[in-house]
Design an enzyme around this catalytic site. Sequence first.
Site, PDB file in Angstrom:
ATOM      1  N   ARG A   1     100.821  40.841  84.200  1.00 50.42           N
ATOM      2  CA  ARG A   1     100.251  39.987  83.150  1.00 50.42           C
ATOM      3  C   ARG A   1     101.297  39.149  82.429  1.00 50.42           C
ATOM      4  NH1 ARG A   1      95.923  44.368  80.627  1.00 50.42           N
ATOM      5  NH2 ARG A   1      94.439  44.242  82.366  1.00 50.42           N
TER       6      ARG A   1
ATOM      7  N   GLY B   1      89.434  58.420  65.230  1.00 48.00           N
ATOM      8  CA  GLY B   1      89.181  57.478  66.309  1.00 48.00           C
ATOM      9  C   GLY B   1      88.386  58.139  67.414  1.00 48.00           C
TER      10      GLY B   1
ATOM     11  N   HIS C   1      97.498  38.636  77.556  1.00 44.11           N
ATOM     12  CA  HIS C   1      96.690  38.718  78.776  1.00 44.11           C
ATOM     13  C   HIS C   1      96.459  37.318  79.335  1.00 44.11           C
ATOM     14  CE1 HIS C   1      93.522  39.761  81.556  1.00 44.11           C
ATOM     15  NE2 HIS C   1      93.620  41.035  81.243  1.00 44.11           N
TER      16      HIS C   1
ATOM     17  N   GLU D   1      96.350  54.177  72.967  1.00 42.38           N
ATOM     18  CA  GLU D   1      97.090  52.981  72.576  1.00 42.38           C
ATOM     19  C   GLU D   1      97.790  53.147  71.238  1.00 42.38           C
ATOM     20  OE1 GLU D   1      96.404  48.099  72.317  1.00 42.38           O
ATOM     21  OE2 GLU D   1      94.694  49.433  72.632  1.00 42.38           O
TER      22      GLU D   1
ATOM     23  N   ALA E   1      90.430  57.767  74.178  1.00 42.96           N
ATOM     24  CA  ALA E   1      91.409  58.812  73.863  1.00 42.96           C
ATOM     25  C   ALA E   1      90.854  59.785  72.836  1.00 42.96           C
ATOM     26  CB  ALA E   1      92.712  58.182  73.367  1.00 42.96           C
ATOM     27  N   GLY E   2      90.266  59.274  71.772  1.00 45.73           N
ATOM     28  CA  GLY E   2      89.767  60.132  70.709  1.00 45.73           C
ATOM     29  C   GLY E   2      88.568  60.957  71.116  1.00 45.73           C
TER      30      GLY E   2
ATOM     31  N   LEU F   1      92.869  52.524  80.275  1.00 48.49           N
ATOM     32  CA  LEU F   1      91.847  53.553  80.378  1.00 48.49           C
ATOM     33  C   LEU F   1      92.450  54.826  80.954  1.00 48.49           C
ATOM     34  CD1 LEU F   1      88.829  51.466  81.756  1.00 48.49           C
ATOM     35  CD2 LEU F   1      89.630  51.755  79.416  1.00 48.49           C
TER      36      LEU F   1
END
Length: 664
Positions: A337, A40, A266, A453, A44-45, A469
């Site tokens: 949310r 990924g 959301h 995630e 993050a990756g 993020l």
Amino acid sequence: MKLEARIPEGNLSDKWKKYRGSMNLVAPNNKRRLDVIVVGTGLAGASAAATLGELGYNVKAFTFHDSPRRAHSIAAQGGINAAKNYQNDGDSVYRLFYDTIKGGDYRSREANVHRLAECSTEIIDQAVAQGVPFAREYGGLLANRSFGGVQVSRTFYARGQTGQQLLIGAYQSLSRQIATGQVEMYNRHEMLDLVMIDGKARGIITRNLLTGEIDRHAAHCVVLATGGYGNVFYLSTNAMGSNVSAAWRAVKKGALMANPCFTQIHPTCIPVSGEYQSKLTLMSESLRNDGRVWVPKTEEDAIAIREGRKTALDIAEEDRDYYLERRYPAFGNLVPRDVASRAAKVATDENKGVVKTGLGVFLDFAAAIERYGKAEALTKGIQNPSKEKVTELGEQVVSQKYGNLFQMYEKITGENPYKMPMKIYPAVHYTMGGLWVDYNLQTNVPGLFAVGEANFSDHGANRLGASALMQGLADGYFVLPYTIGQFLSEEIRSPKISTDSAEFEAAEKATKDRLKSLFDIKGNQSVESFHRRLGKIMWEYCGMSRNAEGLKKGRQMIRDLKQEFYSDVFIPGEENEFNPELEKATRVIDFIELGELMMLDALERNESCGGHFREEYRTEEGEAMRNDQDYTFVSAWEWDDDNPVLHKEELNFENVELKTRSYK
């Protein structure tokens, strides 16, 4: 199985600092002998691969895209949180920690969340150094805006393109490491299995999506940064290619899946318009800074709008129900949310929806345009400006803040949101559940790490806006590069892992057999049709609200769907060639199994918390009713085809008082 969270001892505010100062390190000369696989290349990756490469590890990075820049992180719009307190409005690391714990409805680890809040300030400095073009105030300082669930302005943003700009920053760091040879990049390769040797994750099996070739890749450890599983619902805000397969292959090898039923709905998405749709579009939560959410007070007006006899502009101010402001006066339109989404469902359940399907509410910017217009006129020295001039100036300010979002909305819907209120409705977005990891971000499988995630660790039962993020970059830049050393420091005497072992041979054979078995079905139904049916089952019985009867029914329907898939799916083409339908088939069958586990997890959790709303457990006012006595734990599931096994990690709150969330 006992879950070892490996949370350091000491005061909450000192844990991470002391841990970094005392944890095991790998010397530079030893890093050159160690190999790391990163699957990924989103935020993050990419940040993890770039940082590990910079440190001297030999990194192999994999993406099923043609470029790391196509990762779904690029779609994030509104911003990234950080406790910089640039607005001098009372923010702090502790307040960000507290807001995140509270926003997650007290279902996340204190230690992980506090570490996230601490790292947040470093992320902004890193991104600015990379040239990320954050919005700035008139004096040149970085600008901030508010997001749901907080009463301070801590969200840094680049108009409505924050994810794109942050990913470009991470991508340029990754590209530097690719250029030096420290990172070996594999584009258009999909992970299809995890390889275990002597109980440790030592590599992966991939399929070259262009040629169909099956490959073996070995390393001393594996990092999964493969995002969330929201596409189990078919219709979601996720990119069409987003899937759970890499994580699910790890689950099949013994990794635990934590809190799978914690899915975020959301509140501000463009409503579904018909059966033909395969994708939903997110409108950033940042719009709720200035947009006011409402529906008509009467069913008659709502029906007239749905039938085209009236528009929003025909509804007088006194005939509008600004229901978030009415129900939650302290936070208004900036409630979290999950709260905003359920409130929208309540409004449409009362037959006050404003789109043809009945599933839609208004997000209105008229008041903001007028407010900004008057302020601009004053700053420009315009006395007694006309209404037209006020509108013109106000629209310019709104355009500077949200212009690309407004443009995107108009292209999709054909309506001008400067003149007419947007129409929005909740949709599946982020998944708080994911692979169970300890404080080091290592799963229960030694040598297998999960970041961003793909893991469950920071958001509990509901993620606050602009925190995805933050977590992705914190994990990749500032947490994993330290904690991975705890494992690799014990591997410096391990020779280079060979792909010629019996374990790799067996994993490759199992992968090929699995693909061949899918082709051999030769049924009559497309993969897409199964995915669409799965999504309807998930939304109906495990969506915005759930109940025991529906969850039991939904689980059985998914088990029946799985059996039907294995007897009647049709995959055209050949295995050893470019074949998008084969890619989709492996992902959908993994989604089907995950869907069953989500039903089971939601059924097991007899409470309402965050994004998990059980109809049987609600207050007299219709709000979520937690059960802290019996359910203050992480659900970590061990997969079994017949009866998955539940393991529990008890959550201990030593710094935050458990209490019912209130945004009133």
